[in-house]
Motif scaffolding. Structure first.
Motif, PDB file in Angstrom:
ATOM      1  N   ALA A 101      65.586  -1.435  46.660  1.00 41.37           N
ATOM      2  CA  ALA A 101      64.496  -0.531  46.280  1.00 41.37           C
ATOM      3  C   ALA A 101      65.029   0.777  45.705  1.00 41.37           C
ATOM      4  O   ALA A 101      64.474   1.314  44.737  1.00 41.37           O
ATOM      5  CB  ALA A 101      63.610  -0.257  47.495  1.00 41.37           C
ATOM      6  N   LEU A 102      66.114   1.302  46.282  1.00 43.29           N
ATOM      7  CA  LEU A 102      66.680   2.558  45.775  1.00 43.29           C
ATOM      8  C   LEU A 102      67.192   2.404  44.349  1.00 43.29           C
ATOM      9  O   LEU A 102      67.036   3.304  43.519  1.00 43.29           O
ATOM     10  CB  LEU A 102      67.803   3.031  46.704  1.00 43.29           C
ATOM     11  N   ASN A 103      67.783   1.264  44.038  1.00 37.76           N
ATOM     12  CA  ASN A 103      68.256   1.048  42.665  1.00 37.76           C
ATOM     13  C   ASN A 103      67.093   0.915  41.686  1.00 37.76           C
ATOM     14  O   ASN A 103      67.178   1.394  40.549  1.00 37.76           O
ATOM     15  CB  ASN A 103      69.170  -0.180  42.616  1.00 37.76           C
ATOM     16  N   MET A 104      66.009   0.307  42.121  1.00 32.29           N
ATOM     17  CA  MET A 104      64.819   0.233  41.264  1.00 32.29           C
ATOM     18  C   MET A 104      64.239   1.632  41.049  1.00 32.29           C
ATOM     19  O   MET A 104      63.785   1.972  39.949  1.00 32.29           O
ATOM     20  CB  MET A 104      63.782  -0.694  41.907  1.00 32.29           C
ATOM     21  N   PHE A 105      64.289   2.446  42.083  1.00 28.18           N
ATOM     22  CA  PHE A 105      63.805   3.829  42.004  1.00 28.18           C
ATOM     23  C   PHE A 105      64.636   4.641  41.011  1.00 28.18           C
ATOM     24  O   PHE A 105      64.092   5.335  40.138  1.00 28.18           O
ATOM     25  CB  PHE A 105      63.861   4.440  43.406  1.00 28.18           C
ATOM     26  N   ILE A 106      65.972   4.558  41.133  1.00 21.34           N
ATOM     27  CA  ILE A 106      66.842   5.314  40.218  1.00 21.34           C
ATOM     28  C   ILE A 106      66.607   4.881  38.776  1.00 21.34           C
ATOM     29  O   ILE A 106      66.490   5.712  37.861  1.00 21.34           O
ATOM     30  CB  ILE A 106      68.325   5.111  40.604  1.00 21.34           C
ATOM     31  N   ASP A 107      66.512   3.574  38.557  1.00 22.63           N
ATOM     32  CA  ASP A 107      66.305   3.056  37.205  1.00 22.63           C
ATOM     33  C   ASP A 107      64.969   3.546  36.638  1.00 22.63           C
ATOM     34  O   ASP A 107      64.880   3.914  35.458  1.00 22.63           O
ATOM     35  CB  ASP A 107      66.344   1.524  37.220  1.00 22.63           C
ATOM     36  N   ASP A 108      63.966   3.589  37.475  1.00 22.65           N
ATOM     37  CA  ASP A 108      62.653   4.080  37.047  1.00 22.65           C
ATOM     38  C   ASP A 108      62.726   5.564  36.668  1.00 22.65           C
ATOM     39  O   ASP A 108      62.159   5.989  35.652  1.00 22.65           O
ATOM     40  CB  ASP A 108      61.649   3.862  38.185  1.00 22.65           C
ATOM     41  N   LEU A 109      63.438   6.358  37.457  1.00 23.56           N
ATOM     42  CA  LEU A 109      63.532   7.793  37.176  1.00 23.56           C
ATOM     43  C   LEU A 109      64.172   8.071  35.827  1.00 23.56           C
ATOM     44  O   LEU A 109      63.819   9.046  35.150  1.00 23.56           O
ATOM     45  CB  LEU A 109      64.324   8.507  38.274  1.00 23.56           C
ATOM     46  N   TYR A 110      65.122   7.231  35.419  1.00 18.75           N
ATOM     47  CA  TYR A 110      65.802   7.452  34.137  1.00 18.75           C
ATOM     48  C   TYR A 110      65.123   6.724  32.971  1.00 18.75           C
ATOM     49  O   TYR A 110      65.652   6.707  31.867  1.00 18.75           O
ATOM     50  CB  TYR A 110      67.266   7.051  34.250  1.00 18.75           C
ATOM     51  N   HIS A 111      63.958   6.130  33.271  1.00 16.11           N
ATOM     52  CA  HIS A 111      63.199   5.476  32.202  1.00 16.11           C
ATOM     53  C   HIS A 111      61.746   5.960  32.214  1.00 16.11           C
ATOM     54  O   HIS A 111      61.462   7.056  31.761  1.00 16.11           O
ATOM     55  CB  HIS A 111      63.320   3.950  32.323  1.00 16.11           C
ATOM     56  N   ASP A 112      60.827   5.189  32.772  1.00 16.78           N
ATOM     57  CA  ASP A 112      59.397   5.505  32.640  1.00 16.78           C
ATOM     58  C   ASP A 112      58.875   6.480  33.689  1.00 16.78           C
ATOM     59  O   ASP A 112      57.782   7.039  33.527  1.00 16.78           O
ATOM     60  CB  ASP A 112      58.578   4.212  32.702  1.00 16.78           C
ATOM     61  N   GLN A 113      59.576   6.632  34.805  1.00 20.73           N
ATOM     62  CA  GLN A 113      59.145   7.510  35.909  1.00 20.73           C
ATOM     63  C   GLN A 113      57.746   7.165  36.403  1.00 20.73           C
ATOM     64  O   GLN A 113      56.922   8.031  36.716  1.00 20.73           O
ATOM     65  CB  GLN A 113      59.226   8.981  35.485  1.00 20.73           C
ATOM     66  N   ASN A 114      57.496   5.878  36.537  1.00 24.19           N
ATOM     67  CA  ASN A 114      56.179   5.434  36.995  1.00 24.19           C
ATOM     68  C   ASN A 114      55.866   5.904  38.411  1.00 24.19           C
ATOM     69  O   ASN A 114      54.708   6.188  38.733  1.00 24.19           O
ATOM     70  CB  ASN A 114      56.085   3.899  36.930  1.00 24.19           C
ATOM     71  N   ILE A 115      56.885   5.979  39.259  1.00 26.17           N
ATOM     72  CA  ILE A 115      56.651   6.385  40.640  1.00 26.17           C
ATOM     73  C   ILE A 115      56.203   7.848  40.727  1.00 26.17           C
ATOM     74  O   ILE A 115      55.476   8.236  41.637  1.00 26.17           O
ATOM     75  CB  ILE A 115      57.907   6.142  41.511  1.00 26.17           C
ATOM     76  N   ILE A 116      56.607   8.650  39.723  1.00 28.64           N
ATOM     77  CA  ILE A 116      56.148  10.040  39.644  1.00 28.64           C
ATOM     78  C   ILE A 116      54.716  10.067  39.104  1.00 28.64           C
ATOM     79  O   ILE A 116      53.839  10.751  39.654  1.00 28.64           O
ATOM     80  CB  ILE A 116      57.066  10.875  38.732  1.00 28.64           C
ATOM     81  N   LYS A 117      54.476   9.305  38.044  1.00 30.35           N
ATOM     82  CA  LYS A 117      53.144   9.267  37.431  1.00 30.35           C
ATOM     83  C   LYS A 117      52.091   8.765  38.412  1.00 30.35           C
ATOM     84  O   LYS A 117      50.943   9.214  38.397  1.00 30.35           O
ATOM     85  CB  LYS A 117      53.165   8.365  36.189  1.00 30.35           C
ATOM     86  N   ASP A 118      52.483   7.843  39.290  1.00 35.40           N
ATOM     87  CA  ASP A 118      51.537   7.282  40.257  1.00 35.40           C
ATOM     88  C   ASP A 118      51.414   8.126  41.524  1.00 35.40           C
ATOM     89  O   ASP A 118      50.699   7.751  42.464  1.00 35.40           O
ATOM     90  CB  ASP A 118      51.950   5.851  40.633  1.00 35.40           C
TER      91      ASP A 118
END
Length: 480
Positions: A101-118
Motif C-alpha cells: 500500500a505504501l508503494n502505491m501511495f508513493i506512486d500516486d503522489l508522484y502522478h495523479d495524487q488521487n488520495i489527496i483529491k479524494d
C-alpha cells in the motif's frame, strides 16, 4: 548451581520469554530449560565467547559524539528473543500488505495524487513534507516500486500483540546485524539449533540480490549491481561492506561512478569504464546528485538523477520514497491501506496525535508529561521527548517547538513495551525493553525476514533501544 531464573522478577509488562514466574512461553521452553542447566562458569564462558567472536568478525558500529566518531564493538546479549511462527506468519502478512500500500501511495503522489483529491490525506500534509521530491514527479520506476527495502519498527504492548511504531523507507539499516546476531549465536550455542526448530534468516542476501537484479534496465544474464556508500566514516559502513560482500557486488563511493553523455552510469575499473545497471544506494536523497540537490555534495554522482529519470539505471530505494517515511504520514497508513487495497490493516498503528490539528495539539501540550513526542523526519531516537522520563525544562522546550512548527511533531502514548530476559552484571537476568525491526523487500514479489533485528534498551527502565544511544541487540528466533 544457581538457577538463573529463580530471581527473575515478576512484572506488569508482557515478557517475550517468561509467561509467569517459573514458566516459559511455549516457543521458549527449550531455551529456558537449556539455560536453567548451565553453571555460572558456562554462562560466563558463552558471554566471553560472544565478545571474542564479535571482535574476530569485526562487527562494529559508529557512534557520533561531541568528541568525534567512535567505532565500537556491536553490543550483543546471548539470551535470544523467541516468537512463535504462527504469530509471525500473521505479522509478516501484515507487513506485506503495508509495504504494498505504501508503494502505491508513493506512486500516486508522484502522478495523479488521487488520495489527496479524494480527501484521504490532507493536501497540507504533502505541501509541508520535507521528503517530497518534485524532481520525481512523473517518473515511473521499474515495477512501479519506489521503496524496495523497508525496515518496519514493531513493538509489543501489554496485550502481547505487535503494533507498527514507524516505517523506515529512506535508507533503512540494521539487517547486517540481524544476520551477524544469528551467526554469533550459532557459533556459541550450536546445540540449541539441533534441539529447536528455528526459522532461517540467511536467505535475506540472495533475496535482496534477486530483487535488485529485477530493477535492471538491461535484460542481460548478469546485470552489474553495486552498493553505493558514503564511505568509511558513515555509521553504517560495516553494513554496506557486509552486504556488498555477501551479494558478490562491488562496494563503491561516488567518485567511483560517472554518468556519460549517453546518460548511463559507469563504474571506473582498471580495465576502463563498465556500465552499471542497478545501484543499491545508502546515501540520502539530498546528497546523491550535486547537479540536482546539494551542489556541495562529494558523496553522490553528478547526473545520477538524469540517468534514473530516463530509465537507464535502477535505484533502490528510489529517490523520493522518503515522502512516506514521515511520522505524520504514518498516522494515515491505515486509511492508505483501505484506500488502495480495499482491505482492513492486519497490523495496527500505535495511537498517534497530530500536532498540526488544533484539538490534538492542545491535548498533547496539556498531557505532554504522559506522551512520547517525536519530530516527523528524525531517526535513531534523536530529537524526541519521552514525557514520563523528562524534566519540566525539557517539556517546556518541546511545547515551544510544537507551537513554532506543529506540522513537524506527533505524539504517542508511552507504551508498556514488552521485555525479554537480558544478562546484566555477573550473569544475572533482568527484564529489558525491546523492539523489533523486520526487513521487507518488494520487487516482483514481497519478501519478509523471519523475525528481524531485536534492539534492547540495556539501561534498566529505559525505552530507548537505539545502539547509538546505549542500546544492545539479541538474536531473534521464530520457532515452530
Amino acid at each position: 548451581m544457581t538457577n538463573i531464573w529463580d530471581n527473575y522478577p515478576c512484572q506488569d509488562f508482557y515478557d517475550e520469554v517468561i509467561s509467569s514466574p517459573g514458566n516459559a512461553r511455549k516457543p521458549a521452553k527449550k531455551l529456558v530449560s537449556y539455560f536453567k542447566n548451565l553453571s555460572d562458569e558456562t554462562i560466563d564462558f558463552h558471554r566471553k565467547a560472544a565478545e571474542s567472536t564479535i571482535k574476530q568478525m569485526g562487527v562494529s558500529f559508529t557512534v557520533y559524539s561531541d568528541e568525534g566518531n567512535i567505532d565500537r564493538a556491536w553490543p550483543f546479549d546471548i539470551m535470544p528473543r523467541t516468537i512463535s511462527k504462527t504469530q509471525w506468519d500473521k505479522t509478516a502478512e501484515g507487513l506485506r500488505q503495508r509495504l504494498k500500500a505504501l508503494n502505491m501511495f508513493i506512486d500516486d503522489l508522484y502522478h495523479d495524487q488521487n488520495i489527496i483529491k479524494d480527501g484521504i490525506v490532507p493536501s497540507y500534509v504533502l505541501e509541508q513534507s520535507a521528503n517530497f521530491r518534485k524532481e520525481c514527479i512523473g517518473v515511473n520506476p521499474p515495477l512501479g516500486v519506489w521503496a524496495h527495502i523497508c525496515g518496519t519498527d514493531l513493538v509489543r504492548d501489554s496485550d502481547g500483540e505487535f503494533y507498527v511504531l514507524e516505517d523506515n523507507l529512506r535508507v533503512p539499516s540494521g539487517v547486517s546485524y540481524m544476520l551477524e546476531n544469528r551467526a554469533i549465536t550459532k557459533r556459541i550455542l550450536p546445540e540449541l539449533f539441533e534441539e529447536v526448530n528455528i526459522a532461517r534468516v540467511d536467505d535475506y542476501c540472495p533475496n535482496l540480490f534477486e530483487m535488485l537484479v529485477a530493477l535492471s534496465p538491461r535484460k542481460i544474464s548478469k546485470p552489474v549491481v553495486v552498493v553505493l556508500t558514503p564511505g568509511i566514516f558513515n555509521s553504517a559502513y560495516f553494513e554496506h561492506a557486509f552486504l556488498a560482500q555477501q551479494m558478490g557486488c562491488e562496494l563503491v563511493e561516488g567518485a567511483d561512478l560517472v554518468v556519460q553523455d549517453d546518460d548511463c552510469v559507469y563504474m571506473k575499473t582498471i580495465a576502463g569504464l563498465e556500465r552499471v545497471d542497478v545501484i543499491y544506494r545508502r546515501i540520502d536523497d539530498l546528497f546523491i546528485d550535486p547537479e540536482v540537490f546539494n551542489e556541495d555534495s562529494q558523496l553522490g554522482v553528478a547526473g545520477l538523477m538524469r540517468a534514473w529519470q530516463k530509465g537507464n539505471v535502477g535505484l533502490a530505494n528510489a529517490p523520493g520514497a522518503g515522502v512516506a517515511d514521515d511520522k505524520v504520514i504514518y498516522a494515515f497508513v491505515p486509511d492508505i491501506i483501505r484506500y488502495y487495497l480495499k482491505e482492513e490493516p492486519l497490523i495496527k498503528n500505535v495511537e498517534t496525535y497530530l500536532c498540526y490539528d488544533d484539538e490534538q495539539r492542545e491535548y498533547v501540550i496539556n498531557n505532554i508529561e504522559k506522551l512520547v513526542v517525536k519530530p516527523a523526519n528524525e531517526s535513531g531516537g534523536y530529537g524526541m521527548l519521552v514525557g514520563p522520563h523528562s524534566t519540566k525544562k525539557e517539556r517546556d522546550k518541546f511545547v515551544q517547538l510544537i507551537k513554532e512548527n506543529p506540522r513537524n511533531y506527533i505524539a504517542q502514548p508511552t507504551l508498556a513495551l514488552s521485555t525479554s530476559p537480558t544478562f546484566v552484571g555477573k550473569n544475572e537476568l533482568e527484564p529489558r525493553h525491546l523492539d523489533l525491526r523486520p526487513f521487507v523487500l518488494q520487487g516482483k514479489s514481497i519478501y519478509v525476514t523471519m523475525g528481524g533485528l531485536t534492539r534492547v534498551a540495556m539501561k534498566k527502565g529505559s525505552l530507548v533501544v537505539n545502539s547509538s544511544q546505549g542500546g544492545g541487540s539479541k538474536d531473534t528466533w521464530i520457532v515452530e
